[in-house]
Design an enzyme around this catalytic site. Structure first.
Site, PDB file in Angstrom:
ATOM      1  N   GLU A   3      -7.065   9.967  12.804  1.00  0.00           N
ATOM      2  CA  GLU A   3      -6.055   8.868  12.726  1.00  0.00           C
ATOM      3  C   GLU A   3      -5.241   8.852  13.575  1.00  0.00           C
ATOM      4  O   GLU A   3      -4.378   9.792  13.283  1.00  0.00           O
ATOM      5  CB  GLU A   3      -5.800   8.272  11.435  1.00  0.00           C
ATOM      6  N   TYR A  34      -2.768  -0.260  11.681  1.00  0.00           N
ATOM      7  CA  TYR A  34      -2.150  -1.577  11.944  1.00  0.00           C
ATOM      8  C   TYR A  34      -1.374  -1.901  10.979  1.00  0.00           C
ATOM      9  O   TYR A  34      -1.675  -2.312   9.957  1.00  0.00           O
ATOM     10  CB  TYR A  34      -3.476  -2.589  12.205  1.00  0.00           C
ATOM     11  N   ALA A  82       1.029  -0.600   9.180  1.00  0.00           N
ATOM     12  CA  ALA A  82       1.258   0.284   8.126  1.00  0.00           C
ATOM     13  C   ALA A  82       2.596   0.117   7.673  1.00  0.00           C
ATOM     14  O   ALA A  82       3.674   0.119   8.525  1.00  0.00           O
ATOM     15  CB  ALA A  82       0.649   1.459   8.243  1.00  0.00           C
ATOM     16  N   HIS A 120      -7.815  -0.374  12.667  1.00  0.00           N
ATOM     17  CA  HIS A 120      -7.463  -0.790  11.146  1.00  0.00           C
ATOM     18  C   HIS A 120      -7.487  -2.374  11.363  1.00  0.00           C
ATOM     19  O   HIS A 120      -6.560  -2.633  12.338  1.00  0.00           O
ATOM     20  CB  HIS A 120      -6.356   0.112  10.670  1.00  0.00           C
ATOM     21  N   ARG A 172      -6.711  -4.536   2.593  1.00  0.00           N
ATOM     22  CA  ARG A 172      -5.607  -5.624   2.286  1.00  0.00           C
ATOM     23  C   ARG A 172      -4.255  -5.264   3.125  1.00  0.00           C
ATOM     24  O   ARG A 172      -3.868  -6.219   3.621  1.00  0.00           O
ATOM     25  CB  ARG A 172      -5.175  -5.460   0.632  1.00  0.00           C
ATOM     26  N   ASP A 222      -0.490  -3.024   3.490  1.00  0.00           N
ATOM     27  CA  ASP A 222       0.967  -2.958   2.833  1.00  0.00           C
ATOM     28  C   ASP A 222       1.472  -4.152   3.086  1.00  0.00           C
ATOM     29  O   ASP A 222       1.612  -4.881   4.371  1.00  0.00           O
ATOM     30  CB  ASP A 222       1.868  -1.689   3.696  1.00  0.00           C
ATOM     31  N   LYS A 270     -16.556  -4.066  -2.455  1.00  0.00           N
ATOM     32  CA  LYS A 270     -16.266  -4.012  -1.052  1.00  0.00           C
ATOM     33  C   LYS A 270     -17.521  -3.598  -0.294  1.00  0.00           C
ATOM     34  O   LYS A 270     -17.933  -4.091   0.699  1.00  0.00           O
ATOM     35  CB  LYS A 270     -15.086  -3.099  -0.637  1.00  0.00           C
ATOM     36  N   GLN A 298      -7.719   7.330   0.763  1.00  0.00           N
ATOM     37  CA  GLN A 298      -6.497   7.796   0.825  1.00  0.00           C
ATOM     38  C   GLN A 298      -6.353   9.291   0.866  1.00  0.00           C
ATOM     39  O   GLN A 298      -7.096   9.881   0.223  1.00  0.00           O
ATOM     40  CB  GLN A 298      -5.744   6.909  -0.393  1.00  0.00           C
TER      41      GLN A 298
HETATM   42  P1  FAD Z   1      -7.713  -3.522  -1.928  1.00  0.00           P
HETATM   43  O1  FAD Z   1      -9.204  -3.166  -1.673  1.00  0.00           O
HETATM   44  O2  FAD Z   1      -7.573  -4.990  -1.862  1.00  0.00           O
HETATM   45  O3  FAD Z   1      -7.083  -3.160  -3.322  1.00  0.00           O
HETATM   46  C1  FAD Z   1      -5.853  -3.237  -3.695  1.00  0.00           C
HETATM   47  C2  FAD Z   1      -5.647  -3.558  -5.174  1.00  0.00           C
HETATM   48  O4  FAD Z   1      -6.246  -4.578  -5.800  1.00  0.00           O
HETATM   49  C3  FAD Z   1      -6.386  -2.400  -5.950  1.00  0.00           C
HETATM   50  O5  FAD Z   1      -5.456  -1.954  -7.151  1.00  0.00           O
HETATM   51  C4  FAD Z   1      -7.549  -3.045  -6.298  1.00  0.00           C
HETATM   52  O6  FAD Z   1      -8.329  -2.217  -7.298  1.00  0.00           O
HETATM   53  C5  FAD Z   1      -7.357  -4.219  -6.573  1.00  0.00           C
HETATM   54  N1  FAD Z   1      -8.374  -5.341  -6.092  1.00  0.00           N
HETATM   55  C6  FAD Z   1      -9.066  -4.803  -5.006  1.00  0.00           C
HETATM   56  N2  FAD Z   1     -10.089  -6.011  -4.795  1.00  0.00           N
HETATM   57  C7  FAD Z   1      -9.656  -6.962  -5.882  1.00  0.00           C
HETATM   58  C8  FAD Z   1      -9.940  -8.369  -6.372  1.00  0.00           C
HETATM   59  N3  FAD Z   1     -11.170  -9.047  -5.732  1.00  0.00           N
HETATM   60  N4  FAD Z   1      -9.293  -9.032  -6.935  1.00  0.00           N
HETATM   61  C9  FAD Z   1      -8.444  -8.377  -7.785  1.00  0.00           C
HETATM   62  N5  FAD Z   1      -8.069  -7.245  -7.637  1.00  0.00           N
HETATM   63  C10 FAD Z   1      -8.628  -6.510  -6.563  1.00  0.00           C
HETATM   64  N6  FAD Z   1      -1.931  -0.298   5.197  1.00  0.00           N
HETATM   65  C11 FAD Z   1      -1.590  -1.000   6.247  1.00  0.00           C
HETATM   66  O7  FAD Z   1      -0.929  -1.970   6.200  1.00  0.00           O
HETATM   67  N7  FAD Z   1      -1.995  -0.706   7.589  1.00  0.00           N
HETATM   68  C12 FAD Z   1      -2.827   0.316   7.765  1.00  0.00           C
HETATM   69  O8  FAD Z   1      -3.390   0.794   9.159  1.00  0.00           O
HETATM   70  C13 FAD Z   1      -3.578   0.933   6.816  1.00  0.00           C
HETATM   71  N8  FAD Z   1      -4.372   2.164   6.963  1.00  0.00           N
HETATM   72  C14 FAD Z   1      -4.739   2.743   5.777  1.00  0.00           C
HETATM   73  C15 FAD Z   1      -5.835   3.658   5.938  1.00  0.00           C
HETATM   74  C16 FAD Z   1      -6.510   4.357   4.847  1.00  0.00           C
HETATM   75  C17 FAD Z   1      -7.706   5.139   5.135  1.00  0.00           C
HETATM   76  C18 FAD Z   1      -6.125   3.722   3.522  1.00  0.00           C
HETATM   77  C19 FAD Z   1      -6.637   4.442   2.166  1.00  0.00           C
HETATM   78  C20 FAD Z   1      -5.063   2.836   3.548  1.00  0.00           C
HETATM   79  C21 FAD Z   1      -4.466   2.154   4.406  1.00  0.00           C
HETATM   80  N9  FAD Z   1      -3.395   1.290   4.387  1.00  0.00           N
HETATM   81  C22 FAD Z   1      -2.766   0.821   5.589  1.00  0.00           C
HETATM   82  C23 FAD Z   1      -2.782   0.939   3.093  1.00  0.00           C
HETATM   83  C24 FAD Z   1      -3.270  -0.072   2.311  1.00  0.00           C
HETATM   84  O9  FAD Z   1      -3.265  -1.162   3.254  1.00  0.00           O
HETATM   85  C25 FAD Z   1      -2.923  -0.148   1.006  1.00  0.00           C
HETATM   86  O10 FAD Z   1      -3.216   1.041   0.165  1.00  0.00           O
HETATM   87  C26 FAD Z   1      -2.903  -1.424   0.284  1.00  0.00           C
HETATM   88  O11 FAD Z   1      -2.071  -1.271  -0.917  1.00  0.00           O
HETATM   89  C27 FAD Z   1      -4.283  -1.412  -0.353  1.00  0.00           C
HETATM   90  O12 FAD Z   1      -5.398  -1.795   0.542  1.00  0.00           O
HETATM   91  P2  FAD Z   1      -6.652  -1.983   0.168  1.00  0.00           P
HETATM   92  O13 FAD Z   1      -7.521  -2.176   1.397  1.00  0.00           O
HETATM   93  O14 FAD Z   1      -7.152  -0.499  -0.371  1.00  0.00           O
HETATM   94  O15 FAD Z   1      -6.937  -3.182  -0.966  1.00  0.00           O
END
Ligand code: FAD
Length: 291
Positions: free
Chosen positions: A16, A48, A50, A76, A106, A108, A165, A176
């Site tokens: 990455e 993207y 982040a 991303h 989702r 940050d 998902k 993560q």
């Molecule tokens: P989600 O899967 O939506 O989960 C977020 C929270 O909501 C969790 O607590 C989950 O349990 C809960 N949840 C999930 N689905 C639902 C639902 N349908 N209803 C209610 N609750 C739900 N961030 C960036 O901005 N840019 C990046 O490029 C980036 N790269 C990353 C790469 C990796 C490998 C990882 C692991 C994270 C990255 N992040 C990035 C950070 C990420 O965006 C954050 O961790 C964010 O807070 C959660 O994203 P997620 O896709 O895990 O969210």
């Protein structure tokens, strides 16, 4: 063979990188990418937005990776401030740049905001929308959080949403960072027991600098610092060179432990530097570098 098929056959390697904030920073990236390509990674991804930043040079970077023809380019992409219409426009742009692999997140939140302020609140909605709109034209990855997402009430809820998902159409998981190997092993068992069958690309954060290492764990992710890492931090607290040298061995050890736990891909957070990654991979002896 697709990267997902490859991951199912053998443990692959991927990296990455992140978009530098300035043009000068961007100019420094091509030689780094060049060195990373020599490890023949199965894929290379770029973050993207982040940390709630703007999307910056993500498109340029993933486009250049795709153009190189050396590896699969993965972008991303997040729900933050993105409407359905905007998402289609962006993804069409990525596709036009030769990028058809998306890590759908989702995202940050922008500092000062507490919602995505886009059409989707969570990654599962984005994944479902992408799959419905683009069918098999896209390979879609999703995040997995071995220690649980910071907003989750418990692991079971996080695992249930991970399964959602998968059901929404994700093809593989990228995790993560975590340093807690016992928790990682429990998480693997838990998600498999819950019916999550997707390949797992495990995010490997190199242990290189004391303050960054502590910040990576504690600033946003709520990751535990296990005893072994705490001892490492204490032992080399005032010795940055020793910290980095022994930290590389720490990372190699972690990679071996991940392999034993049956991960499908070692996804190294390369932090836009190739030298440390080179040294870690050389010490691991796991992959061959072409010159
Ligand atoms: P989600 O899967 O939506 O989960 C977020 C929270 O909501 C969790 O607590 C989950 O349990 C809960 N949840 C999930 N689905 C639902 C639902 N349908 N209803 C209610 N609750 C739900 N961030 C960036 O901005 N840019 C990046 O490029 C980036 N790269 C990353 C790469 C990796 C490998 C990882 C692991 C994270 C990255 N992040 C990035 C950070 C990420 O965006 C954050 O961790 C964010 O807070 C959660 O994203 P997620 O896709 O895990 O969210």
């Amino acid at each position: 063979m697709t990267i997902v098929e490859k991951m199912k056959q053998q443990t692959t390697l991927s990296f990455e990188v992140f978009p530098p904030k300035t043009e000068a920073g961007l100019a420094k990236l091509p030689p780094v990418l060049e060195e990373l390509y020599k490890w023949n990674p199965s894929w290379l991804s770029c973050t993207y937005g982040a940390g709630g930043s703007n999307k910056g040079y993500c498109l340029e970077i993933v486009g250049s990776i795709a153009d190189s023809g050396r590896t699969q380019s993965v972008t991303h992409y997040t729900c933050v401030h993105n409407t359905k219409e905007g998402i289609v426009k962006d993804i069409d742009e990525f596709l036009a740049a030769g990028v058809d692999h998306v890590l759908a997140l989702r995202g940050d939140f922008i500092p000062g905001e507490d919602a995505t302020n886009g059409d989707f609140d969570h990654a599962d909605g984005l994944i479902r929308f992408l799959r419905k709109t683009y069918g098999d034209k896209l390979t879609i990855a999703c995040s997995g959080i071995p220690e649980g997402h910071i907003e989750s009430p418990n692991m079971a809820s996080d695992t249930a949403f991970l399964k959602r998902k998968q059901d929404a159409g994700a093809d593989f998981i990228v995790t993560q960072l975590t340093f807690d190997m016992d928790q990682f092993a429990r998480w693997m068992d838990e998600i498999r027991a819950a019916g999550v069958t997707l390949p797992v690309a495990v995010g490997v954060m190199p242990v290189l600098e004391r303050d960054k290492c502590i910040r990576h764990c504690l600033s946003m992710n709520g990751c535990a610092i296990p005893r072994s890492l705490a001892r490492h931090i204490s032992k080399y607290y005032n010795d940055p060179e020793g910290f980095m040298d022994a930290g590389m061995d720490y990372t190699v050890q972690q990679m071996y432990e991940y392999l034993q736990l049956g991960v499908n891909d070692l996804h190294i957070y390369a932090l836009n530097q190739s030298e440390a990654v080179d040294e870690i991979l050389k010490r691991s002896g796991l992959f061959a570098k072409s010159e």
